[in-house]
Enzyme design. Structure first.
Site: not given
Length: 264
Positions: A13, A15, A142, A155
């Site tokens: 799913s 990217i 990220s 995260y």
């Protein structure tokens, strides 16, 4: 790219799926990995529709936290394609919960999936690339790997960790003919927030406004694809205010700290 073998984790799913389609259009041999085999088969079918012959695709279910299986999994890829030219460590999970409410098991899972899983698979592939004297290792980090944000303590910690690991790995292996790229997405329209972990480890299940208004995932994959082709060491990708934070953090950390307090 038609002579290369590209292995993408988290390919079921988001990217990972969009990037698989980019490489399919370019004729690469594709290894698609994630935990959900049915979703991998769906992505594989889309790659065939995009023009990639079915025998150029290996659907290879993988749990990146099962480190003991990685050596055998790498051998499966080598037996099929003979080489791994590009490994894109894209598997990952996010978080939406305040630190004071978050169970330690959630932090453990974030570290196991987003950090240790990426390191373990990279280490399993690394000897092959070093023996060949060529290869490309990439990881989807990220903006959260450079800028802290509320409800994402685990995260952010995980993404800061993979940024540091792969930057250090690059310094070790560039002289051996290998390339290392860190991909730095901002807000991309995927299900990352829906699939994020809540304080008790359950699925968050909601779409963030920032994610809903983010860059289209196909456009994101095109930027990443071009960056990987160019062997860029760092590939920022996004179009929102979060991308400006990458530069502001360097020039005025205090401003970023204040702005982060207003995030949700």
């Amino acid at each position: 790219m038609s002579a290369q073998t590209v292995w993408i984790t988290g390919a079921s799913s988001g990217i990972g799926e969009a990037l698989a389609l980019q490489y399919a259009k370019d004729g690469a041999g594709l290894v698609l990995s994630a935990r959900r085999e049915d979703e991998l088969k769906r992505v594989a079918a889309r790659c065939v529709e995009a023009g990639l012959p079915e025998d150029h695709i290996l659907v290879l279910p993988l749990d990146v936290t099962d480190w003991a299986s990685h050596a055998e999994t790498v051998q499966t890829v080598l037996d099929r394609f003979g080489a791994v030219d590009l490994l894109v460590n894209n598997a990952g999970v996010s978080q939406r919960s305040l630190c004071k409410d978050t169970d330690m098991s959630v932090y453990q899972k974030l570290m196991d999936v987003d950090v240790m899983g990426q390191i373990a698979l990279t280490k399993a592939v690394l000897p092959h690339m070093l023996n060949r004297g060529s290869g490309h290792l990439a990881v989807t980090a990220s903006v959260a790997g450079k800028v802290g944000a509320p409800q994402r303590t685990g995260y952010c910690a995980a993404k800061h960790a993979v940024m540091g690991f792969f930057d250090a790995l690059r310094a070790e292996v560039e002289g051996e003919g290998l390339h290392v790229s860190t991909i730095v997405p901002g807000f991309i329209r995927t299900d990352i927030s829906r699939n994020a972990l809540s304080a008790d480890g359950s699925q968050y299940g909601e779409l963030d406004d920032d994610i809903a208004g983010g860059m289209d995932v196909t456009e994101c994959a095109q930027v990443i694809f071009k960056g990987l082709q160019a062997k860029k060491r760092e590939i920022p990708v996004g179009k929102g205010k979060e991308m400006a934070a990458l530069w502001v953090k360097r020039l005025s950390p205090e401003l970023v700290f204040r702005l982060a307090r207003s995030m949700k």
